[in-house]
Design a protein around this motif. Structure first.
Motif, PDB file in Angstrom:
ATOM      1  N   ARG A 210      15.271 -15.670   8.521  1.00 15.33           N
ATOM      2  CA  ARG A 210      15.175 -13.941   7.971  1.00 15.33           C
ATOM      3  C   ARG A 210      13.934 -13.703   6.840  1.00 15.33           C
ATOM      4  NH1 ARG A 210      21.434 -14.658   7.810  1.00 15.33           N
ATOM      5  NH2 ARG A 210      20.816 -16.121   5.888  1.00 15.33           N
ATOM      6  N   TYR A 211      13.484 -14.783   6.514  1.00 21.30           N
ATOM      7  CA  TYR A 211      12.391 -14.421   5.723  1.00 21.30           C
ATOM      8  C   TYR A 211      11.323 -14.498   6.051  1.00 21.30           C
ATOM      9  CZ  TYR A 211       8.931 -15.368   1.572  1.00 21.30           C
ATOM     10  OH  TYR A 211       7.722 -15.069   0.824  1.00 21.30           O
ATOM     11  N   ARG A 212      11.221 -14.942   7.080  1.00 24.98           N
ATOM     12  CA  ARG A 212       9.468 -16.079   7.879  1.00 24.98           C
ATOM     13  C   ARG A 212       9.930 -13.758   9.460  1.00 24.98           C
ATOM     14  NH1 ARG A 212      11.458 -20.559   8.998  1.00 24.98           N
ATOM     15  NH2 ARG A 212      12.642 -19.968  11.329  1.00 24.98           N
ATOM     16  N   GLU A 213      10.875 -13.161   9.462  1.00 25.45           N
ATOM     17  CA  GLU A 213      11.650 -12.676  10.394  1.00 25.45           C
ATOM     18  C   GLU A 213      11.210 -11.236   9.495  1.00 25.45           C
ATOM     19  OE1 GLU A 213      15.546 -12.766  11.608  1.00 25.45           O
ATOM     20  OE2 GLU A 213      15.342 -14.203  13.627  1.00 25.45           O
ATOM     21  N   ALA A 214      11.605 -11.660   7.904  1.00 24.34           N
ATOM     22  CA  ALA A 214      10.967  -9.994   7.096  1.00 24.34           C
ATOM     23  C   ALA A 214       9.192 -10.324   7.613  1.00 24.34           C
ATOM     24  CB  ALA A 214      11.857 -10.181   5.563  1.00 24.34           C
ATOM     25  N   GLN A 215       8.632 -11.078   7.479  1.00 18.16           N
ATOM     26  CA  GLN A 215       7.607 -10.833   6.922  1.00 18.16           C
ATOM     27  C   GLN A 215       7.169 -10.069   8.380  1.00 18.16           C
ATOM     28  OE1 GLN A 215       7.047 -14.872   5.987  1.00 18.16           O
ATOM     29  NE2 GLN A 215       5.646 -14.442   4.855  1.00 18.16           N
ATOM     30  N   ILE A 216       7.008 -10.593   9.537  1.00 18.19           N
ATOM     31  CA  ILE A 216       7.020  -9.666  10.232  1.00 18.19           C
ATOM     32  C   ILE A 216       6.731  -8.549  10.414  1.00 18.19           C
ATOM     33  CG2 ILE A 216       7.268  -9.669  12.966  1.00 18.19           C
ATOM     34  CD1 ILE A 216       7.960 -13.227  13.223  1.00 18.19           C
ATOM     35  N   ARG A 217       8.221  -8.248   9.985  1.00 16.36           N
ATOM     36  CA  ARG A 217       8.610  -6.636   9.725  1.00 16.36           C
ATOM     37  C   ARG A 217       8.291  -5.820   9.624  1.00 16.36           C
ATOM     38  NH1 ARG A 217      13.460  -8.089  10.718  1.00 16.36           N
ATOM     39  NH2 ARG A 217      14.119  -8.789   8.921  1.00 16.36           N
ATOM     40  N   ARG A 218       7.565  -6.546   7.776  1.00 15.14           N
ATOM     41  CA  ARG A 218       6.033  -6.121   6.869  1.00 15.14           C
ATOM     42  C   ARG A 218       5.439  -5.966   7.476  1.00 15.14           C
ATOM     43  NH1 ARG A 218       2.757  -7.898   2.731  1.00 15.14           N
ATOM     44  NH2 ARG A 218       3.056  -6.338   1.493  1.00 15.14           N
ATOM     45  N   GLU A 219       4.720  -7.078   8.201  1.00 19.57           N
ATOM     46  CA  GLU A 219       3.445  -6.414   8.967  1.00 19.57           C
ATOM     47  C   GLU A 219       3.145  -5.652  10.045  1.00 19.57           C
ATOM     48  OE1 GLU A 219       2.202 -10.534  10.585  1.00 19.57           O
ATOM     49  OE2 GLU A 219       2.207 -11.474   9.227  1.00 19.57           O
ATOM     50  N   HIS A 220       4.704  -5.022  10.361  1.00 18.42           N
ATOM     51  CA  HIS A 220       4.292  -3.889  11.539  1.00 18.42           C
ATOM     52  C   HIS A 220       4.478  -3.015  11.073  1.00 18.42           C
ATOM     53  CE1 HIS A 220       6.207  -1.365  14.902  1.00 18.42           C
ATOM     54  NE2 HIS A 220       6.992  -1.190  13.988  1.00 18.42           N
ATOM     55  N   ARG A 221       5.260  -2.701  10.436  1.00 17.22           N
ATOM     56  CA  ARG A 221       5.201  -1.313   9.072  1.00 17.22           C
ATOM     57  C   ARG A 221       3.993  -1.162   8.802  1.00 17.22           C
ATOM     58  NH1 ARG A 221      10.736  -3.977   7.661  1.00 17.22           N
ATOM     59  NH2 ARG A 221       9.731  -4.439   5.867  1.00 17.22           N
ATOM     60  N   LEU A 222       3.384  -1.740   7.526  1.00 17.21           N
ATOM     61  CA  LEU A 222       1.852  -2.170   7.219  1.00 17.21           C
ATOM     62  C   LEU A 222       1.558  -1.298   8.602  1.00 17.21           C
ATOM     63  CD1 LEU A 222       1.649  -5.022   4.760  1.00 17.21           C
ATOM     64  CD2 LEU A 222       2.493  -2.299   4.319  1.00 17.21           C
ATOM     65  N   ALA A 223       1.134  -1.858   9.563  1.00 15.64           N
ATOM     66  CA  ALA A 223       0.555  -1.473  11.058  1.00 15.64           C
ATOM     67  C   ALA A 223       0.869  -0.302  11.133  1.00 15.64           C
ATOM     68  CB  ALA A 223       0.558  -2.329  12.217  1.00 15.64           C
ATOM     69  N   LEU A 224       1.535   0.293  11.141  1.00 10.24           N
ATOM     70  CA  LEU A 224       2.499   1.304  12.320  1.00 10.24           C
ATOM     71  C   LEU A 224       2.140   2.770  10.508  1.00 10.24           C
ATOM     72  CD1 LEU A 224       4.727   3.299  13.260  1.00 10.24           C
ATOM     73  CD2 LEU A 224       5.817   2.534  11.990  1.00 10.24           C
ATOM     74  N   ARG A 225       2.005   1.956   9.022  1.00 12.68           N
ATOM     75  CA  ARG A 225       1.864   2.853   8.143  1.00 12.68           C
ATOM     76  C   ARG A 225       0.373   3.500   8.378  1.00 12.68           C
ATOM     77  NH1 ARG A 225       2.865   5.292   3.445  1.00 12.68           N
ATOM     78  NH2 ARG A 225       0.961   4.786   1.493  1.00 12.68           N
ATOM     79  N   GLN A 226      -0.845   2.510   8.678  1.00  8.16           N
ATOM     80  CA  GLN A 226      -1.807   3.086   8.833  1.00  8.16           C
ATOM     81  C   GLN A 226      -2.115   3.774   9.511  1.00  8.16           C
ATOM     82  OE1 GLN A 226      -3.880   1.792   5.683  1.00  8.16           O
ATOM     83  NE2 GLN A 226      -5.423   3.198   7.296  1.00  8.16           N
ATOM     84  N   ALA A 227      -1.965   3.564  10.978  1.00 10.57           N
ATOM     85  CA  ALA A 227      -1.955   4.222  12.011  1.00 10.57           C
ATOM     86  C   ALA A 227      -1.503   4.953  12.189  1.00 10.57           C
ATOM     87  CB  ALA A 227      -1.286   3.338  13.146  1.00 10.57           C
ATOM     88  N   LEU A 228      -0.578   6.270  10.997  1.00  8.01           N
ATOM     89  CA  LEU A 228       0.083   7.048  10.895  1.00  8.01           C
ATOM     90  C   LEU A 228      -0.961   7.781   9.501  1.00  8.01           C
ATOM     91  CD1 LEU A 228       3.831   6.901  10.499  1.00  8.01           C
ATOM     92  CD2 LEU A 228       2.420   7.796  12.663  1.00  8.01           C
ATOM     93  N   LEU A 229      -1.382   7.762   8.777  1.00  5.69           N
ATOM     94  CA  LEU A 229      -2.770   7.556   7.567  1.00  5.69           C
ATOM     95  C   LEU A 229      -4.067   8.110   8.577  1.00  5.69           C
ATOM     96  CD1 LEU A 229      -2.236   5.144   4.880  1.00  5.69           C
ATOM     97  CD2 LEU A 229      -1.158   7.930   5.195  1.00  5.69           C
ATOM     98  N   ASP A 230      -4.256   7.132   9.914  1.00  2.00           N
ATOM     99  CA  ASP A 230      -5.081   7.246  10.069  1.00  2.00           C
ATOM    100  C   ASP A 230      -5.369   8.558  11.397  1.00  2.00           C
ATOM    101  OD1 ASP A 230      -6.425   5.210   9.491  1.00  2.00           O
ATOM    102  OD2 ASP A 230      -5.795   4.214  10.901  1.00  2.00           O
ATOM    103  N   GLY A 231      -4.301   8.955  11.797  1.00  2.00           N
ATOM    104  CA  GLY A 231      -4.190   9.811  12.808  1.00  2.00           C
ATOM    105  C   GLY A 231      -3.902  11.234  11.478  1.00  2.00           C
ATOM    106  N   ALA A 232      -3.431  10.542  10.920  1.00  2.00           N
ATOM    107  CA  ALA A 232      -3.347  12.094   9.781  1.00  2.00           C
ATOM    108  C   ALA A 232      -4.637  12.955   9.332  1.00  2.00           C
ATOM    109  CB  ALA A 232      -2.695  12.144   8.696  1.00  2.00           C
ATOM    110  N   GLU A 233      -5.529  11.626   9.520  1.00  2.00           N
ATOM    111  CA  GLU A 233      -6.445  11.828   8.776  1.00  2.00           C
ATOM    112  C   GLU A 233      -7.236  13.069  10.178  1.00  2.00           C
ATOM    113  OE1 GLU A 233      -8.762   8.823   7.338  1.00  2.00           O
ATOM    114  OE2 GLU A 233      -7.235   8.514   5.704  1.00  2.00           O
ATOM    115  N   ASP A 234      -7.154  12.806  10.535  1.00  2.00           N
ATOM    116  CA  ASP A 234      -8.099  12.537  12.374  1.00  2.00           C
ATOM    117  C   ASP A 234      -7.616  14.007  12.412  1.00  2.00           C
ATOM    118  OD1 ASP A 234      -9.435  10.696  12.480  1.00  2.00           O
ATOM    119  OD2 ASP A 234      -8.132   9.559  13.708  1.00  2.00           O
ATOM    120  N   GLY A 235      -6.298  14.757  11.779  1.00  2.00           N
ATOM    121  CA  GLY A 235      -5.936  16.083  12.211  1.00  2.00           C
ATOM    122  C   GLY A 235      -5.238  16.743  13.433  1.00  2.00           C
TER     123      GLY A 235
END
Length: 170
Positions: free
Chosen positions: A145-170
């Motif tokens: 479960r710990y290893r799986e949680a790390q994978i979900r965390r990496e996915h969440r962080l990448a998604l968050r960054q993509a959303l932030l990048d998209g918001a800056e592009d307007g």
């Protein structure tokens, strides 16, 4: 940056919790089944208690993801919300929640109702993030479960960054 090296680690079993509640007509939606929002409320509440127990203080919900409603809950079902810490970082924790239900008047095996993963952040009296103890997985299941949680965390962080990048592009 927080120093978590002085905090004593804890196993998932130290904060694991199951809450059970009988669903009644006040919990239903227009379809006559228990409202999904009521199930989400229970999920969030139990996850908050588990995170607070692990971190020795208040924790707030930062994200709810990986939520799946598998079956409808009916009036008279006993809902069981089972939650455990699966990962801990500097100030955040992932809590995995499994919801099952059985009938109040019959001895039947519980059926799976919903699953969710929540990110909870420990906060101080000013609402600022504070350090949490490391998680010490005890069993093979805890380690998986710990290893799986790390994978979900990496996915969440990448998604968050993509959303932030998209918001800056307007």
């Amino acid at each position: 940056m927080y120093d978590t090296s002085t905090l004593t680690g804890r196993p998932p079993s130290a904060s694991h919790l199951t809450l059970s509640q009988i669903m009644d007509q006040h919990h239903t939606n227009l379809m006559g089944t228990v409202h999904g929002g009521r199930i989400l409320n229970l999920i969030d509440s139990v996850a908050g208690v588990v995170a607070a127990r692990h971190s020795d203080g208040p924790a707030v919900t930062a994200a709810i993801d990986e939520t799946a409603f598998l079956r409808a809950v009916r009036v008279g079902d006993v809902v069981h919300v089972d939650a455990r810490i699966t990962w801990a970082g500097r100030s955040s924790m992932e809590v995995a929640v499994k919801v099952t239900a059985d009938r109040w008047d019959r001895a039947v095996p519980p059926t799976d109702v919903a699953t969710a993963h929540l990110v909870m952040v420990a906060v101080d009296d000013d609402g600022q993030p504070r350090p949490v103890p490391p998680l010490l997985p005890e069993t093979d299941g805890d380690r998986r479960r710990y290893r799986e949680a790390q994978i979900r965390r990496e996915h969440r962080l990448a998604l968050r960054q993509a959303l932030l990048d998209g918001a800056e592009d307007g």
